[in-house]
Design a protein around this motif. Structure first.
Motif, PDB file in Angstrom:
ATOM      1  N   VAL A  19      39.169  38.919  36.675  1.00 22.81           N
ATOM      2  CA  VAL A  19      40.141  38.344  37.612  1.00 22.81           C
ATOM      3  C   VAL A  19      41.519  38.963  37.387  1.00 22.81           C
ATOM      4  O   VAL A  19      42.239  39.295  38.343  1.00 22.81           O
ATOM      5  CB  VAL A  19      40.201  36.811  37.465  1.00 22.81           C
ATOM      6  N   SER A  20      41.878  39.138  36.127  1.00 21.41           N
ATOM      7  CA  SER A  20      43.185  39.727  35.797  1.00 21.41           C
ATOM      8  C   SER A  20      43.291  41.151  36.320  1.00 21.41           C
ATOM      9  O   SER A  20      44.359  41.569  36.788  1.00 21.41           O
ATOM     10  CB  SER A  20      43.399  39.711  34.271  1.00 21.41           C
ATOM     11  N   ARG A  21      42.184  41.907  36.243  1.00 25.94           N
ATOM     12  CA  ARG A  21      42.188  43.266  36.781  1.00 25.94           C
ATOM     13  C   ARG A  21      42.462  43.255  38.278  1.00 25.94           C
ATOM     14  O   ARG A  21      43.243  44.067  38.788  1.00 25.94           O
ATOM     15  CB  ARG A  21      40.831  43.938  36.515  1.00 25.94           C
ATOM     16  N   LYS A  22      41.838  42.319  38.992  1.00 29.60           N
ATOM     17  CA  LYS A  22      42.035  42.204  40.445  1.00 29.60           C
ATOM     18  C   LYS A  22      43.482  41.822  40.770  1.00 29.60           C
ATOM     19  O   LYS A  22      44.092  42.376  41.690  1.00 29.60           O
ATOM     20  CB  LYS A  22      41.075  41.162  41.023  1.00 29.60           C
ATOM     21  N   VAL A  23      44.008  40.873  40.005  1.00 29.52           N
ATOM     22  CA  VAL A  23      45.395  40.434  40.227  1.00 29.52           C
ATOM     23  C   VAL A  23      46.353  41.586  39.980  1.00 29.52           C
ATOM     24  O   VAL A  23      47.311  41.796  40.738  1.00 29.52           O
ATOM     25  CB  VAL A  23      45.734  39.236  39.313  1.00 29.52           C
ATOM     26  N   ALA A  24      46.104  42.362  38.911  1.00 32.42           N
ATOM     27  CA  ALA A  24      46.978  43.494  38.581  1.00 32.42           C
ATOM     28  C   ALA A  24      46.969  44.549  39.677  1.00 32.42           C
ATOM     29  O   ALA A  24      47.996  45.167  39.971  1.00 32.42           O
ATOM     30  CB  ALA A  24      46.551  44.097  37.250  1.00 32.42           C
ATOM     31  N   GLN A  25      45.812  44.761  40.284  1.00 26.66           N
ATOM     32  CA  GLN A  25      45.707  45.746  41.365  1.00 26.66           C
ATOM     33  C   GLN A  25      46.442  45.278  42.618  1.00 26.66           C
ATOM     34  O   GLN A  25      47.060  46.087  43.317  1.00 26.66           O
ATOM     35  CB  GLN A  25      44.233  45.988  41.691  1.00 26.66           C
ATOM     36  N   LYS A  26      46.396  43.985  42.876  1.00 27.44           N
ATOM     37  CA  LYS A  26      47.021  43.460  44.089  1.00 27.44           C
ATOM     38  C   LYS A  26      48.512  43.202  43.901  1.00 27.44           C
ATOM     39  O   LYS A  26      49.309  43.388  44.825  1.00 27.44           O
ATOM     40  CB  LYS A  26      46.328  42.156  44.501  1.00 27.44           C
ATOM     41  N   PHE A  27      48.885  42.764  42.701  1.00 28.85           N
ATOM     42  CA  PHE A  27      50.301  42.460  42.421  1.00 28.85           C
ATOM     43  C   PHE A  27      50.731  43.197  41.150  1.00 28.85           C
ATOM     44  O   PHE A  27      50.862  42.592  40.085  1.00 28.85           O
ATOM     45  CB  PHE A  27      50.512  40.948  42.239  1.00 28.85           C
ATOM     46  N   PRO A  28      50.919  44.500  41.221  1.00 31.30           N
ATOM     47  CA  PRO A  28      51.273  45.272  40.023  1.00 31.30           C
ATOM     48  C   PRO A  28      52.611  44.853  39.435  1.00 31.30           C
ATOM     49  O   PRO A  28      53.617  44.789  40.133  1.00 31.30           O
ATOM     50  CB  PRO A  28      51.322  46.719  40.534  1.00 31.30           C
ATOM     51  N   SER A  29      52.592  44.521  38.168  1.00 31.52           N
ATOM     52  CA  SER A  29      53.791  44.086  37.444  1.00 31.52           C
ATOM     53  C   SER A  29      53.473  44.094  35.956  1.00 31.52           C
ATOM     54  O   SER A  29      52.303  43.934  35.576  1.00 31.52           O
ATOM     55  CB  SER A  29      54.193  42.668  37.885  1.00 31.52           C
ATOM     56  N   PRO A  30      54.481  44.279  35.106  1.00 34.18           N
ATOM     57  CA  PRO A  30      54.216  44.182  33.664  1.00 34.18           C
ATOM     58  C   PRO A  30      53.576  42.851  33.275  1.00 34.18           C
ATOM     59  O   PRO A  30      52.785  42.782  32.336  1.00 34.18           O
ATOM     60  CB  PRO A  30      55.619  44.324  33.045  1.00 34.18           C
ATOM     61  N   PHE A  31      53.900  41.793  34.025  1.00 36.93           N
ATOM     62  CA  PHE A  31      53.396  40.467  33.673  1.00 36.93           C
ATOM     63  C   PHE A  31      52.025  40.168  34.281  1.00 36.93           C
ATOM     64  O   PHE A  31      51.446  39.114  34.013  1.00 36.93           O
ATOM     65  CB  PHE A  31      54.413  39.401  34.085  1.00 36.93           C
ATOM     66  N   THR A  33      49.765  42.649  33.899  1.00 36.98           N
ATOM     67  CA  THR A  33      48.932  43.552  33.108  1.00 36.98           C
ATOM     68  C   THR A  33      47.757  42.759  32.547  1.00 36.98           C
ATOM     69  O   THR A  33      47.966  41.697  31.947  1.00 36.98           O
ATOM     70  CB  THR A  33      49.744  44.158  31.949  1.00 36.98           C
ATOM     71  N   PRO A  34      46.516  43.229  32.729  1.00 40.96           N
ATOM     72  CA  PRO A  34      45.350  42.438  32.319  1.00 40.96           C
ATOM     73  C   PRO A  34      45.397  41.921  30.891  1.00 40.96           C
ATOM     74  O   PRO A  34      45.025  40.775  30.637  1.00 40.96           O
ATOM     75  CB  PRO A  34      44.193  43.426  32.521  1.00 40.96           C
ATOM     76  N   VAL A  35      45.867  42.742  29.958  1.00 44.85           N
ATOM     77  CA  VAL A  35      45.858  42.300  28.565  1.00 44.85           C
ATOM     78  C   VAL A  35      46.793  41.110  28.349  1.00 44.85           C
ATOM     79  O   VAL A  35      46.511  40.213  27.544  1.00 44.85           O
ATOM     80  CB  VAL A  35      46.228  43.471  27.618  1.00 44.85           C
ATOM     81  N   PHE A  36      47.903  41.065  29.084  1.00 45.10           N
ATOM     82  CA  PHE A  36      48.830  39.945  28.959  1.00 45.10           C
ATOM     83  C   PHE A  36      48.348  38.738  29.751  1.00 45.10           C
ATOM     84  O   PHE A  36      48.267  37.612  29.238  1.00 45.10           O
ATOM     85  CB  PHE A  36      50.224  40.353  29.457  1.00 45.10           C
ATOM     86  N   LEU A  37      48.003  38.965  31.012  1.00 49.23           N
ATOM     87  CA  LEU A  37      47.599  37.862  31.881  1.00 49.23           C
ATOM     88  C   LEU A  37      46.315  37.204  31.399  1.00 49.23           C
ATOM     89  O   LEU A  37      46.217  35.966  31.342  1.00 49.23           O
ATOM     90  CB  LEU A  37      47.419  38.376  33.313  1.00 49.23           C
ATOM     91  N   SER A  38      45.328  38.004  31.019  1.00 51.15           N
ATOM     92  CA  SER A  38      44.056  37.438  30.571  1.00 51.15           C
ATOM     93  C   SER A  38      44.221  36.672  29.260  1.00 51.15           C
ATOM     94  O   SER A  38      43.613  35.607  29.079  1.00 51.15           O
ATOM     95  CB  SER A  38      43.007  38.534  30.406  1.00 51.15           C
ATOM     96  N   THR A  39      45.054  37.188  28.363  1.00 52.10           N
ATOM     97  CA  THR A  39      45.301  36.481  27.102  1.00 52.10           C
ATOM     98  C   THR A  39      45.919  35.108  27.356  1.00 52.10           C
ATOM     99  O   THR A  39      45.495  34.096  26.785  1.00 52.10           O
ATOM    100  CB  THR A  39      46.236  37.300  26.192  1.00 52.10           C
ATOM    101  N   THR A  40      46.913  35.083  28.231  1.00 59.68           N
ATOM    102  CA  THR A  40      47.579  33.821  28.565  1.00 59.68           C
ATOM    103  C   THR A  40      46.605  32.823  29.192  1.00 59.68           C
ATOM    104  O   THR A  40      46.561  31.644  28.815  1.00 59.68           O
ATOM    105  CB  THR A  40      48.746  34.077  29.530  1.00 59.68           C
ATOM    106  N   LEU A  41      45.814  33.304  30.149  1.00 61.61           N
ATOM    107  CA  LEU A  41      44.869  32.426  30.850  1.00 61.61           C
ATOM    108  C   LEU A  41      43.793  31.902  29.900  1.00 61.61           C
ATOM    109  O   LEU A  41      43.416  30.717  29.968  1.00 61.61           O
ATOM    110  CB  LEU A  41      44.218  33.171  32.010  1.00 61.61           C
ATOM    111  N   ILE A  42      43.304  32.748  29.016  1.00 64.58           N
ATOM    112  CA  ILE A  42      42.265  32.323  28.075  1.00 64.58           C
ATOM    113  C   ILE A  42      42.799  31.246  27.134  1.00 64.58           C
ATOM    114  O   ILE A  42      42.111  30.256  26.845  1.00 64.58           O
ATOM    115  CB  ILE A  42      41.726  33.530  27.282  1.00 64.58           C
ATOM    116  N   ILE A  43      44.028  31.428  26.668  1.00 62.63           N
ATOM    117  CA  ILE A  43      44.633  30.412  25.790  1.00 62.63           C
ATOM    118  C   ILE A  43      44.721  29.071  26.514  1.00 62.63           C
ATOM    119  O   ILE A  43      44.375  28.018  25.955  1.00 62.63           O
ATOM    120  CB  ILE A  43      46.032  30.868  25.324  1.00 62.63           C
TER     121      ILE A  43
END
Length: 230
Positions: A19-31, A33-43
């Protein structure tokens, strides 16, 4: 029960990353970035699911184990682009050396600027090398292993988030240069991020990550005492 939690954790991690990969492709931003967004969501998901880190750790260990074959797989694109690597060998060695030393100097300068204790300073000095190597180096230089792990993770995440945008801003477009930069300063996390740009970037970043870890582990025991007195 533990098996169910492990399966749940694995499925959640994979789905959240996709999901984070899809979001990053549609809304590119440092925030995004899959590694950041997925980590936050998993927590957040684990907190709402009342799953402790210890329970999640089994799934984490499985995924960490799979990093070995994934890293070795970088040898395939590296072999395909071996002539590019050889043709840029001297600039690569110079860039990796300067980059590795610069990350150490910047970390120590920041620590001294904020008047941090020597233990924190030593722990920050190896923030740009991969955790398995950093953990061993921390024993040699008297750093705190927990702090080292934290600084390494933060460095990798920041590198993955802000490295590509900064290089874009500075018009650094060459695949070799982008891979070398990310692998040198942001170890495995940065390598995973830049590998999405292309095979060459991922292969070069993988080499840079390994060589930077070796170079830093050899230099830091001698360089750190000098810098501490500086």
């Amino acid at each position: 029960m533990n098996l169910l939690i492990t399966i749940y954790s694995l499925v959640v991690t994979i789905l959240v990353y996709l999901v984070s990969r899809k979001v990053a492709q549609k809304f590119p931003s440092p925030f995004t970035t899959p590694v950041f967004l997925s980590t936050t969501l998993i927590i957040v998901i684990l907190l709402f699911s009342h799953i402790t880190y210890e329970e999640y750790a089994i799934a984490k260990d499985i995924m960490t184990y799979l990093l070995g074959p994934a890293t070795v797989a970088l040898a395939v694109p590296l072999y395909k682009h071996r002539f590019i690597v050889l043709n840029n060998l001297i600039p690569a060695i110079i860039g990796l050396t300067v980059g590795s030393i610069s990350t150490i100097l910047v970390a120590i300068m920041l620590a001294k600027w904020f008047h941090l204790k020597e233990l924190i300073l030593a722990s920050m000095s190896i923030k740009s090398i991969t955790i398995p190597v950093a953990a061993e180096v921390s024993k040699i230089i008297g750093a705190d292993a927990v702090l080292v792990a934290g600084f390494v993770m933060i460095t990798g995440m920041c590198g993955a988030m802000f490295g590509p945008p900064i290089m874009n801003m500075l018009r650094i477009k060459h695949p070799f240069a982008r891979g070398l930069s990310m692998g040198t300063i942001a170890h495995g996390i940065g390598t995973a991020e830049v590998a999405k740009e292309g095979e060459l970037q991922g292969a070069v970043a993988g080499i840079a990550m390994g060589l930077a870890a070796v170079f830093t582990s050899l230099v830091i025991p001698f360089l750190l005492p000098v810098l501490l007195k500086w």
